[in-house]
Write an enzyme that holds these catalytic residues in place. Sequence first.
Site, PDB file in Angstrom:
ATOM      1  N   TYR A 157       0.874  -1.173  -0.083  1.00 47.84           N
ATOM      2  CA  TYR A 157      -0.084   0.034   0.024  1.00 47.84           C
ATOM      3  C   TYR A 157       0.662   1.257   0.005  1.00 47.84           C
ATOM      4  O   TYR A 157       0.606   2.121  -0.821  1.00 47.84           O
ATOM      5  CB  TYR A 157      -0.790   0.115   1.173  1.00 47.84           C
ATOM      6  CG  TYR A 157      -1.842   1.309   1.419  1.00 47.84           C
ATOM      7  CD1 TYR A 157      -2.984   1.381   0.567  1.00 47.84           C
ATOM      8  CD2 TYR A 157      -1.489   2.360   2.218  1.00 47.84           C
ATOM      9  CE1 TYR A 157      -4.004   2.474   0.581  1.00 47.84           C
ATOM     10  CE2 TYR A 157      -2.495   3.264   2.194  1.00 47.84           C
ATOM     11  CZ  TYR A 157      -3.407   3.568   1.369  1.00 47.84           C
ATOM     12  OH  TYR A 157      -4.478   4.566   1.520  1.00 47.84           O
TER      13      TYR A 157
ATOM     14  N   LYS B 134       1.263   4.183  -3.019  1.00 46.38           N
ATOM     15  CA  LYS B 134       0.856   5.569  -2.890  1.00 46.38           C
ATOM     16  C   LYS B 134       2.101   6.265  -2.881  1.00 46.38           C
ATOM     17  O   LYS B 134       1.885   7.419  -3.511  1.00 46.38           O
ATOM     18  CB  LYS B 134       0.253   5.645  -1.317  1.00 46.38           C
ATOM     19  CG  LYS B 134      -0.977   4.899  -1.387  1.00 46.38           C
ATOM     20  CD  LYS B 134      -1.928   5.917  -2.005  1.00 46.38           C
ATOM     21  CE  LYS B 134      -3.486   5.328  -1.941  1.00 46.38           C
ATOM     22  NZ  LYS B 134      -4.341   6.131  -2.539  1.00 46.38           N
TER      23      LYS B 134
END
Length: 657
Positions: free
Chosen positions: A554, A558
Amino acid sequence: MQSLWNAREAAEFAGDLNQRVYSSRLLGRDKTLVMHGGGNTSVKVLTPDLFGREQQILYVKGSGWDLETILPQGFSPCKMDVLLALAMLSELSDIQMANELRTSMIDAGAPSPSVEAILHALIPHPFVDHTHADAIIAITNTPDGRRQIEEIYGDRMVIVPYVMPGFKLARRCAEAFEEQAHEGTQGMILLKHGIFTFGATAQESYERMIALVDEAERYLERHHAFMVEYPEVAPPAEAQRLPLAAFRHELSDTAGFPVIVASHNDIQALSFARRADVRQVAQQGPLTPDHVIRTKRLPLIGRDIAAYVEEYRAYFEAHQGRSATPLTMLDPAPRIVLDGDWGMLTIGRTAKEAAIAEDIYRHTIAVISRARAMQDYEALPAEDIFDVEYWDLEQAKLRAGGKAPVFTGEIALVTGAASGIGKACVESLLARGAAVVALDINPAIETLFKRPDYLGISCDLTDEAQITSAFEAAVRRYGGLDMLVLNAGIFPAGTPIAKLSLADWDKVLRINLDSNLVLLREAHPLLKLAPRGGRVVVIGSKNVPAPGPGAAAYSASKAAMTQLARVAALEWGEDGIRINTVHPNAVFDTGLWTPEVLENRARHYGLTVEQYKTNNVLKVEVTSRDVGELAAELCGPVFSRTTGAQIPIDGGNDRVI
Ligand code: ZN
């Protein structure tokens, strides 16, 4: 045409005004009678004033109300004695008339009365109904219209030649009524305008309207001019989004503000646009004054906006000497475009305006086709079209026109929009006047909102073909793309790097990173054509500046996304496209965070849920709405000089600060 009167339903509407509400709604339900605020109705009632004196009041449809959804407060209560005295004046300008109508009311808070109020007052019957029924117009807008009307109705109708709406028309109708009305009179036909009926009760006036329009429909049927068959045609197969967006850009430049351009390539629209005689029939002019105001003068045939504008300017200059007061040139952009490939384009300041223009022009197509089948179509005389478009009241409205919301006429696309931050972004953009295209893998997206400025598309962002077809659908619906909010993403369960499989890693990057590359790439040529410059907002994460253990995929996705946005900011600056990133943290009002999960996490840190939610420097909760508002503001003028920025929205995080 069928009467929709239902005695049981009607009984629930007690009293004259409520009966008026009921039968007005019945008229409004039939779009071949009235459309979008067109048509008007009234009732005359006796009521005591504050001092106990009886006074006669005309309740007439107020402006801004639609017959289909009207309520008692949608009727403007005007003093009859004032209206009848006004009718005796030999002259009254439309501006003066509008003022006198407003000051004749017994309720200062009521809407402005219809410009046809004096006409309603002059008809000596309690209930009066007025529509611009398609079937009537198909007949009155032919060279032989008057004779055909006489053939259908004999002497049962008072016939009034065309006069522009306003004081003169009211006077003319009153005179015609006096000359022609008798015991058997059932209504009044205004050539190239519409029909009036009246009666002692709401039912009588309404059912006369239905019966009289039905006679017109049967007459058309007998002349094989009622059911119009449109030839089968196929729309072009290839993608149209880039030429459409370029066309919208040029239209917006011409109008002076961004516009919504809706395209329609169904059989009716395409076959009409491809008629060999389309110039001859479509460029003659609109059907009625009402149609002029809402669709502007003539459609543009083909794509040559510059030639259209030149013609419009010449037309304006040639005619403006006709007015006593100096006129303002209205924006010269067309409202309807007919193109052999695109079909019909309808243009508006908002998606709602474009939808209204569509409805009106579809009725225009039907009426023109019928009139041609009958005999020939005849529009309003050219001089009158100018008078209507530029009449005093329209000019006054132009001057009064309030401030529009900041994104009026612009189009935004939001991904992952079915819930949480994505949905909040949709709401914030809609609230600022944008038309919004919302994408989500959840099919509920399609019905999230029911309004003309919202288009929900279910879309799997890992499928490139689905992304391009979503852009195609967005541009067909609204004409282009001005703002893009990249929000869709997944947050998988925590996994330490030592146990992270390549498949799990790939899955996160596919959605959180790769799909956004495709979205940015496909959006770029469209954003480049945004009339006010394109804008992109990336929903990043606090994990970029302050990652957490267990969220490797994750956080990496990002961070890579943030870097991608920074490169885009550098590459796209020369195209006038701004791209900024927000980094939210601890937004708990999303689908991810059920009350149980929240409680578990709070307990894990030895905090109450409340403490856990506000565990930041400012001790405030951060909601989806806060993020949506920031994303929308980033697209607005305050940040017009900002690109490549990263803005935290986390209540202050000591690891970030
Ligand atoms: Zn009218």
